[in-house]
Design a protein around this motif. Structure first.
Motif, mmCIF file in Angstrom:
data_model
loop_
_atom_site.group_PDB
_atom_site.id
_atom_site.type_symbol
_atom_site.label_atom_id
_atom_site.label_comp_id
_atom_site.label_asym_id
_atom_site.label_seq_id
_atom_site.Cartn_x
_atom_site.Cartn_y
_atom_site.Cartn_z
ATOM 1 N N VAL A 31 0.834 -1.200 0.000
ATOM 2 C CA VAL A 31 0.000 0.000 0.000
ATOM 3 C C VAL A 31 0.870 1.252 0.000
ATOM 4 C CG1 VAL A 31 -1.684 1.292 1.361
ATOM 5 C CG2 VAL A 31 -1.859 -1.188 1.189
ATOM 6 N N SER A 32 0.519 2.186 -0.873
ATOM 7 C CA SER A 32 1.144 3.504 -0.834
ATOM 8 C C SER A 32 0.393 4.294 0.232
ATOM 9 C CB SER A 32 1.003 4.184 -2.201
ATOM 10 O OG SER A 32 1.567 5.463 -2.153
ATOM 11 N N ARG A 33 1.114 4.975 1.085
ATOM 12 C CA ARG A 33 0.459 5.702 2.166
ATOM 13 C C ARG A 33 1.120 7.038 2.405
ATOM 14 N NH1 ARG A 33 1.896 1.912 7.197
ATOM 15 N NH2 ARG A 33 -0.116 1.156 6.536
ATOM 16 N N THR A 34 0.401 7.899 3.066
ATOM 17 C CA THR A 34 0.939 9.196 3.466
ATOM 18 C C THR A 34 1.054 9.199 4.980
ATOM 19 O OG1 THR A 34 -0.082 10.296 1.573
ATOM 20 C CG2 THR A 34 0.583 11.694 3.406
ATOM 21 N N VAL A 35 2.204 9.621 5.479
ATOM 22 C CA VAL A 35 2.416 9.698 6.929
ATOM 23 C C VAL A 35 2.843 11.115 7.287
ATOM 24 C CG1 VAL A 35 3.038 7.262 7.117
ATOM 25 C CG2 VAL A 35 4.826 8.949 6.806
ATOM 26 N N GLU A 36 2.669 11.435 8.549
ATOM 27 C CA GLU A 36 3.091 12.735 9.072
ATOM 28 C C GLU A 36 4.286 12.525 9.993
ATOM 29 O OE1 GLU A 36 1.583 15.783 8.419
ATOM 30 O OE2 GLU A 36 0.338 14.704 6.971
ATOM 31 N N MET A 37 5.307 13.350 9.805
ATOM 32 C CA MET A 37 6.444 13.352 10.716
ATOM 33 C C MET A 37 7.072 14.737 10.676
ATOM 34 S SD MET A 37 9.792 10.923 11.089
ATOM 35 C CE MET A 37 8.908 9.614 11.904
ATOM 36 N N ALA A 38 7.392 15.251 11.835
ATOM 37 C CA ALA A 38 8.033 16.568 11.962
ATOM 38 C C ALA A 38 7.195 17.648 11.279
ATOM 39 C CB ALA A 38 9.455 16.546 11.418
ATOM 40 N N ASP A 39 5.879 17.573 11.505
ATOM 41 C CA ASP A 39 4.941 18.552 10.931
ATOM 42 C C ASP A 39 5.006 18.612 9.411
ATOM 43 O OD1 ASP A 39 3.945 19.328 13.442
ATOM 44 O OD2 ASP A 39 5.628 20.701 13.728
ATOM 45 N N GLN A 40 5.341 17.498 8.787
ATOM 46 C CA GLN A 40 5.397 17.419 7.328
ATOM 47 C C GLN A 40 4.728 16.130 6.871
ATOM 48 O OE1 GLN A 40 9.381 18.240 5.664
ATOM 49 N NE2 GLN A 40 9.976 18.780 7.746
ATOM 50 N N SER A 41 4.192 16.153 5.660
ATOM 51 C CA SER A 41 3.603 14.958 5.060
ATOM 52 C C SER A 41 4.634 14.281 4.164
ATOM 53 C CB SER A 41 2.382 15.331 4.211
ATOM 54 O OG SER A 41 1.353 15.803 5.029
ATOM 55 N N TRP A 42 4.585 12.948 4.156
ATOM 56 C CA TRP A 42 5.503 12.147 3.348
ATOM 57 C C TRP A 42 4.714 11.039 2.690
ATOM 58 C CZ3 TRP A 42 10.372 14.054 3.323
ATOM 59 C CH2 TRP A 42 10.716 14.903 4.360
ATOM 60 N N ARG A 43 4.955 10.802 1.410
ATOM 61 C CA ARG A 43 4.342 9.677 0.694
ATOM 62 C C ARG A 43 5.323 8.513 0.723
ATOM 63 N NH1 ARG A 43 4.326 11.400 -4.235
ATOM 64 N NH2 ARG A 43 5.482 9.782 -5.301
ATOM 65 N N VAL A 44 4.851 7.365 1.176
ATOM 66 C CA VAL A 44 5.704 6.186 1.320
ATOM 67 C C VAL A 44 5.200 5.106 0.376
ATOM 68 C CG1 VAL A 44 6.606 4.466 2.924
ATOM 69 C CG2 VAL A 44 6.062 6.765 3.752
ATOM 70 N N GLU A 45 6.073 4.622 -0.482
ATOM 71 C CA GLU A 45 5.736 3.538 -1.404
ATOM 72 C C GLU A 45 6.605 2.335 -1.070
ATOM 73 O OE1 GLU A 45 5.802 4.808 -5.465
ATOM 74 O OE2 GLU A 45 4.416 6.469 -5.051
ATOM 75 N N THR A 46 5.953 1.182 -0.975
ATOM 76 C CA THR A 46 6.629 -0.040 -0.557
ATOM 77 C C THR A 46 6.415 -1.131 -1.604
ATOM 78 O OG1 THR A 46 6.114 0.546 1.731
ATOM 79 C CG2 THR A 46 6.830 -1.699 1.325
ATOM 80 N N ARG A 47 7.491 -1.839 -1.944
ATOM 81 C CA ARG A 47 7.405 -2.966 -2.860
ATOM 82 C C ARG A 47 8.103 -4.163 -2.229
ATOM 83 N NH1 ARG A 47 9.218 1.013 -5.661
ATOM 84 N NH2 ARG A 47 11.265 0.132 -6.035
ATOM 85 N N LEU A 48 7.467 -5.315 -2.364
ATOM 86 C CA LEU A 48 8.071 -6.556 -1.885
ATOM 87 C C LEU A 48 8.631 -7.331 -3.065
ATOM 88 C CD1 LEU A 48 5.487 -7.936 0.699
ATOM 89 C CD2 LEU A 48 7.564 -6.629 1.132
ATOM 90 N N ASN A 60 11.528 -2.924 -0.589
ATOM 91 C CA ASN A 60 12.074 -1.667 -1.104
ATOM 92 C C ASN A 60 11.112 -0.550 -0.723
ATOM 93 O OD1 ASN A 60 14.376 -2.774 -2.604
ATOM 94 N ND2 ASN A 60 12.788 -3.773 -3.786
ATOM 95 N N ILE A 61 11.618 0.413 0.008
ATOM 96 C CA ILE A 61 10.797 1.517 0.507
ATOM 97 C C ILE A 61 11.343 2.811 -0.079
ATOM 98 C CG2 ILE A 61 10.031 2.769 2.565
ATOM 99 C CD1 ILE A 61 10.594 0.085 4.103
ATOM 100 N N GLU A 62 10.439 3.618 -0.625
ATOM 101 C CA GLU A 62 10.801 4.940 -1.138
ATOM 102 C C GLU A 62 9.927 5.975 -0.444
ATOM 103 O OE1 GLU A 62 10.206 4.327 -5.388
ATOM 104 O OE2 GLU A 62 12.392 4.349 -5.611
ATOM 105 N N VAL A 63 10.541 7.079 -0.047
ATOM 106 C CA VAL A 63 9.832 8.160 0.633
ATOM 107 C C VAL A 63 9.934 9.408 -0.233
ATOM 108 C CG1 VAL A 63 9.699 9.554 2.732
ATOM 109 C CG2 VAL A 63 10.401 7.152 2.872
#
Length: 85
Positions: A31-48, A60-63
């Protein structure tokens, strides 16, 4: 320069956190997801990916910044694919 370093450090932490999440529970691994860290949004893409060991998967994780097309951070790790109790 300091801003770029800070951005890279936060993105690296986001990627490392995602790998820990997957090691605890591989549900929703693709699942591609958006997370919050340090008052910023990040899109995280994960492949197995498969490995020569059927009980081990390559992750393999890309931010990305939400609007970005190039990853700010990339992380490759491995997770146990056996069912967890």
């Amino acid at each position: 320069r300091l801003e770029r370093l800070e951005t890279a450090l936060i993105a690296d932490t986001v990627a490392a956190n995602r790998l820990v999440e997957l090691r605890l529970s591989a549900r929703d691994a693709m699942v591609s997801r958006t997370v919050e860290m340090a008052d910023q949004s990040w899109r995280v893409e994960t492949r197995l990916g498969a490995t020569s060991d059927p009980e081990l998967a390559q992750v393999n994780i890309e931010v990305f910044r939400p609007e970005g097309t190039a990853p700010v951070s990339q992380l490759t790790g491995f997770i146990d694919t056996r069912a967890k109790p």
